[in-house]
Design a protein around this motif. Structure first.
Motif, PDB file in Angstrom:
ATOM      1  N   VAL A 110       0.840  -1.198   0.000  1.00  0.00           N
ATOM      2  CA  VAL A 110       0.000   0.000   0.000  1.00  0.00           C
ATOM      3  C   VAL A 110       0.874   1.246   0.000  1.00  0.00           C
ATOM      4  O   VAL A 110       0.632   2.190  -0.757  1.00  0.00           O
ATOM      5  CB  VAL A 110      -0.959  -0.007   1.215  1.00  0.00           C
ATOM      6  CG1 VAL A 110      -1.613   1.353   1.400  1.00  0.00           C
ATOM      7  CG2 VAL A 110      -2.008  -1.080   1.048  1.00  0.00           C
ATOM      8  N   GLU A 111       1.906   1.256   0.831  1.00  0.00           N
ATOM      9  CA  GLU A 111       2.789   2.423   0.897  1.00  0.00           C
ATOM     10  C   GLU A 111       3.536   2.634  -0.413  1.00  0.00           C
ATOM     11  O   GLU A 111       3.841   3.762  -0.781  1.00  0.00           O
ATOM     12  CB  GLU A 111       3.773   2.267   2.054  1.00  0.00           C
ATOM     13  CG  GLU A 111       3.112   2.421   3.409  1.00  0.00           C
ATOM     14  CD  GLU A 111       4.050   2.141   4.565  1.00  0.00           C
ATOM     15  OE1 GLU A 111       5.226   1.812   4.332  1.00  0.00           O
ATOM     16  OE2 GLU A 111       3.592   2.264   5.717  1.00  0.00           O
ATOM     17  N   ALA A 112       3.843   1.558  -1.139  1.00  0.00           N
ATOM     18  CA  ALA A 112       4.538   1.676  -2.414  1.00  0.00           C
ATOM     19  C   ALA A 112       3.651   2.314  -3.476  1.00  0.00           C
ATOM     20  O   ALA A 112       4.166   2.946  -4.409  1.00  0.00           O
ATOM     21  CB  ALA A 112       5.017   0.309  -2.881  1.00  0.00           C
ATOM     22  N   PRO A 115       2.066   7.904  -3.900  1.00  0.00           N
ATOM     23  CA  PRO A 115       3.169   8.716  -4.432  1.00  0.00           C
ATOM     24  C   PRO A 115       3.782   9.603  -3.342  1.00  0.00           C
ATOM     25  O   PRO A 115       3.069  10.172  -2.512  1.00  0.00           O
ATOM     26  CB  PRO A 115       2.517   9.556  -5.524  1.00  0.00           C
ATOM     27  CG  PRO A 115       1.070   9.598  -5.164  1.00  0.00           C
ATOM     28  CD  PRO A 115       0.780   8.317  -4.424  1.00  0.00           C
ATOM     29  N   GLN A 116       5.085   9.698  -3.359  1.00  0.00           N
ATOM     30  CA  GLN A 116       5.787  10.544  -2.395  1.00  0.00           C
ATOM     31  C   GLN A 116       5.896  11.958  -2.975  1.00  0.00           C
ATOM     32  O   GLN A 116       6.257  12.131  -4.136  1.00  0.00           O
ATOM     33  CB  GLN A 116       7.200   9.987  -2.125  1.00  0.00           C
ATOM     34  CG  GLN A 116       7.191   8.622  -1.466  1.00  0.00           C
ATOM     35  CD  GLN A 116       6.578   8.666  -0.079  1.00  0.00           C
ATOM     36  OE1 GLN A 116       6.759   9.612   0.662  1.00  0.00           O
ATOM     37  NE2 GLN A 116       5.818   7.629   0.249  1.00  0.00           N
ATOM     38  N   PRO A 117       5.593  12.981  -2.172  1.00  0.00           N
ATOM     39  CA  PRO A 117       5.706  14.355  -2.682  1.00  0.00           C
ATOM     40  C   PRO A 117       7.183  14.705  -2.895  1.00  0.00           C
ATOM     41  O   PRO A 117       8.062  14.186  -2.205  1.00  0.00           O
ATOM     42  CB  PRO A 117       5.098  15.205  -1.561  1.00  0.00           C
ATOM     43  CG  PRO A 117       5.255  14.366  -0.339  1.00  0.00           C
ATOM     44  CD  PRO A 117       5.173  12.940  -0.795  1.00  0.00           C
ATOM     45  N   PRO A 118       7.448  15.582  -3.868  1.00  0.00           N
ATOM     46  CA  PRO A 118       8.853  15.977  -4.073  1.00  0.00           C
ATOM     47  C   PRO A 118       9.355  16.747  -2.854  1.00  0.00           C
ATOM     48  O   PRO A 118       8.586  17.417  -2.167  1.00  0.00           O
ATOM     49  CB  PRO A 118       8.790  16.866  -5.310  1.00  0.00           C
ATOM     50  CG  PRO A 118       7.372  17.325  -5.389  1.00  0.00           C
ATOM     51  CD  PRO A 118       6.538  16.256  -4.759  1.00  0.00           C
ATOM     52  N   PRO A 119      10.632  16.648  -2.557  1.00  0.00           N
ATOM     53  CA  PRO A 119      11.160  17.358  -1.392  1.00  0.00           C
ATOM     54  C   PRO A 119      11.048  18.874  -1.575  1.00  0.00           C
ATOM     55  O   PRO A 119      11.088  19.380  -2.691  1.00  0.00           O
ATOM     56  CB  PRO A 119      12.618  16.919  -1.315  1.00  0.00           C
ATOM     57  CG  PRO A 119      12.945  16.340  -2.639  1.00  0.00           C
ATOM     58  CD  PRO A 119      11.652  15.888  -3.259  1.00  0.00           C
TER      59      PRO A 119
END
Length: 140
Positions: A110-112, A115-119
């Motif tokens: 699920v975590e994969a 989407p991760q926000p850009p730094p």
């Protein structure tokens, strides 16, 4: 108190017998055979639910594996869960550890997909560039 089906000790509970369990049996254990027992619980709206668990020996101690709650699951599904847990124990795997591993793998999947926000830009900026506007003499 441990209770057994009307058909006798060592027999399995039927759905009809489970529906007839009275509220007075709250807290009693129902033996379904082959290590499967259920605890009678009364839900707030005065309905019965029975939490079934499978007993097995692990490292010389009795351990319990949760198999499901009736009537949310049918007795066939609960017994299938018990059979899967028994097969794991026979193969040398603790069913509770297996369940935890599956839960961790599912969470990682699920975590994969999230989407991760850009730094933030300040996280990639060198410290000299960050303080240059505030301290005009620092860069010179």
């Amino acid at each position: 108190m441990t209770r057994y089906p009307k058909s006798g000790k060592g027999k399995k509970w039927t759905a009809l017998e489970l529906k007839a369990v009275p509220l007075a049996w709250r807290g009693d254990m129902l033996s379904d055979g082959d290590g499967l027992t259920g605890e009678v619980r009364v839900v707030g709206d005065q309905t019965i639910s029975i939490h079934f668990k499978f007993a097995f020996k692990w490292n010389g101690k009795v351990a319990w594996h949760y198999c499901g709650t009736w009537p949310a699951l049918s007795m066939e599904q609960i017994r299938r869960q018990r059979d899967e847990a028994r097969d794991l124990v026979r193969s040398g795997v603790n069913p509770n550890d297996q369940k935890k591993a599956e839960r961790i793998e599912n969470q990682a999947a699920v975590e994969a997909t999230i989407p991760q926000p850009p730094p933030a830009p300040s996280q990639n900026t060198p410290s000299k560039a960050m303080f240059a506007p505030a301290l005009p003499h620092a860069g010179a």
